[in-house]
Write an enzyme that holds these catalytic residues in place. Structure first.
Site, PDB file in Angstrom:
ATOM      1  N   ASP A 187     -15.152  18.499 -21.942  1.00 17.36           N
ATOM      2  CA  ASP A 187     -14.462  18.199 -20.671  1.00 17.36           C
ATOM      3  C   ASP A 187     -13.375  19.224 -20.368  1.00 17.36           C
ATOM      4  O   ASP A 187     -12.783  19.806 -21.287  1.00 17.36           O
ATOM      5  CB  ASP A 187     -13.866  16.786 -20.760  1.00 17.36           C
ATOM      6  CG  ASP A 187     -13.495  16.246 -19.394  1.00 17.36           C
ATOM      7  OD1 ASP A 187     -13.983  16.781 -18.381  1.00 17.36           O
ATOM      8  OD2 ASP A 187     -12.705  15.294 -19.333  1.00 17.36           O
TER       9      ASP A 187
ATOM     10  N   ASN B 187     -23.560  12.576 -13.268  1.00 17.76           N
ATOM     11  CA  ASN B 187     -23.202  13.903 -12.733  1.00 17.76           C
ATOM     12  C   ASN B 187     -24.010  14.304 -11.489  1.00 17.76           C
ATOM     13  O   ASN B 187     -23.612  15.201 -10.745  1.00 17.76           O
ATOM     14  CB  ASN B 187     -23.337  14.994 -13.803  1.00 17.76           C
ATOM     15  CG  ASN B 187     -22.230  14.980 -14.830  1.00 17.76           C
ATOM     16  OD1 ASN B 187     -22.412  15.390 -15.965  1.00 17.76           O
ATOM     17  ND2 ASN B 187     -21.040  14.514 -14.447  1.00 17.76           N
TER      18      ASN B 187
HETATM   19  C1  FPP Z   1     -17.154  18.380 -17.865  1.00 17.29           C
HETATM   20  O1  FPP Z   1     -16.100  19.128 -17.301  1.00 17.29           O
HETATM   21  C2  FPP Z   1     -18.295  19.242 -18.103  1.00 17.29           C
HETATM   22  C3  FPP Z   1     -19.535  19.061 -17.580  1.00 17.29           C
HETATM   23  C4  FPP Z   1     -19.886  17.942 -16.674  1.00 17.29           C
HETATM   24  C5  FPP Z   1     -20.625  19.998 -17.841  1.00 17.29           C
HETATM   25  C6  FPP Z   1     -20.606  20.651 -19.183  1.00 17.29           C
HETATM   26  C7  FPP Z   1     -21.662  21.679 -19.181  1.00 17.29           C
HETATM   27  C8  FPP Z   1     -21.527  22.908 -19.716  1.00 17.29           C
HETATM   28  C9  FPP Z   1     -20.362  23.408 -20.478  1.00 17.29           C
HETATM   29  C10 FPP Z   1     -22.694  23.818 -19.607  1.00 17.29           C
HETATM   30  C11 FPP Z   1     -23.587  23.459 -20.712  1.00 17.29           C
HETATM   31  C12 FPP Z   1     -24.871  24.119 -20.608  1.00 17.29           C
HETATM   32  C13 FPP Z   1     -25.691  24.187 -21.675  1.00 17.29           C
HETATM   33  C14 FPP Z   1     -26.955  24.908 -21.542  1.00 17.29           C
HETATM   34  C15 FPP Z   1     -25.335  23.583 -22.977  1.00 17.29           C
HETATM   35  P1  FPP Z   1     -15.590  18.745 -15.836  1.00 17.29           P
HETATM   36  O2  FPP Z   1     -16.369  19.535 -14.862  1.00 17.29           O
HETATM   37  O3  FPP Z   1     -15.658  17.273 -15.642  1.00 17.29           O
HETATM   38  O4  FPP Z   1     -14.107  19.242 -15.892  1.00 17.29           O
HETATM   39  P2  FPP Z   1     -12.850  18.576 -15.152  1.00 17.29           P
HETATM   40  O5  FPP Z   1     -12.655  17.218 -15.776  1.00 17.29           O
HETATM   41  O6  FPP Z   1     -11.751  19.509 -15.488  1.00 17.29           O
HETATM   42  O7  FPP Z   1     -13.161  18.514 -13.685  1.00 17.29           O
END
Ligand code: FPP
Length: 251
Positions: free
Chosen positions: A22, A70
């Protein structure tokens, strides 16, 4: 300079680490960048984390890559995430092969775009012989989806007469989850400062140690993983028993 790895007892390395990656969006916002660049940088963090996990002999790493919820994000972000899965899974395949890491997935992959599915199939094929570690991508995954599906499968078997309702116990239930082939996570790490589980591996983390840190996922790396493992090793896992019982078992 001391290396945190020296503080890790390699005989007590967690076998399975689950991660909620996250903070990508906030990392990007802080830098005035588009959220998708936070996710892109998240791949570099995952690469470093897997390398470090290999160094200490972690056997399974499960990462929450895309939850069933998501899909509700803005269309452009969903597209960027799916493109990133297609692109980076293919790009990382040689590294996974050379480190002996097998790729597997949990979740309902049927809704994924064709390009993402093709990259995943390619990577799974290429890495299938890896025996050092397993990287499990939770993709279009959520615990409620998984538990509901297991309940449906068991109900169907009971209705067909393959099993009796009273045969259903925790072991049988576990065998009907997407994670049937993996040990339960010993350690769950959530980066980004929030302290919640967000519909992730709810059944499987019943006895996992939970570790929350403020670091945004793109900034997470080797030392952060080692700090989490050191804290894990300093905790006493009791599995419902008393501390005295656990200590007696160790002598
Ligand atoms: C949460 O951060 C993260 C995600 C919903 C996606 C995580 C995916 C990746 C790191 C890419 C992975 C890809 C592979 C191929 C493994 P957020 O967007 O909710 O962050 P925030 O809380 O700061 O808005």
């Amino acid at each position: 300079m001391s290396d945190l790895i020296d503080q890790i007892d390699k005989t007590k390395t967690p076998k399975h680490i689950a991660i909620i990656m996250d903070g990508n969006g906030r990392w990007a916002k802080q830098k005035g960048l588009d959220r998708s660049l936070g996710h892109k940088e998240g791949i570099t963090a995952l690469h470093k984390t897997l390398e470090a996990a290999n160094e200490v002999g972690v056997k399974y790493v499960t990462v929450y890559t895309f939850s069933t919820e998501n899909w509700n994000r803005p269309k452009e972000e969903v597209e960027a995430l799916m493109n990133l899965v297609s692109y980076s899974v293919r790009l990382e395949t040689p590294t996974l092969v050379s480190s002996g890491t097998r790729l597997e997935c949990i979740g309902d992959l049927s809704r994924l775009p064709k390009a993402a599915l093709e990259s995943i199939e390619y990577c799974k094929r290429e890495t299938a012989k890896g025996t050092a570690a397993t990287l499990i991508l939770a993709l279009n995954y959520s615990s409620r989806w998984e538990i509901t599906k297991a309940a449906q499968d068991l109900a169907r078997k009971a209705a067909n007469g393959e099993i009796r309702p009273e045969d259903i116990d925790a072991d049988m239930f576990s065998q009907h989850l997407a994670t049937a082939n993996y040990p339960e996570p010993d350690l769950l790490i959530r980066t980004g400062g929030e302290q919640r589980i967000s519909n992730y591996l709810l059944w499987q983390i019943s006895y996992s140690e939970l570790y929350f840190c403020d670091t945004y996922w793109p900034d997470f790396g080797r030392d952060d993983l080692f700090k989490a493992i050191i804290e894990y090793q300093n905790r006493e896992r009791r599995f419902g028993k008393t501390s005295a019982q656990i200590q007696a078992e160790q002598v």
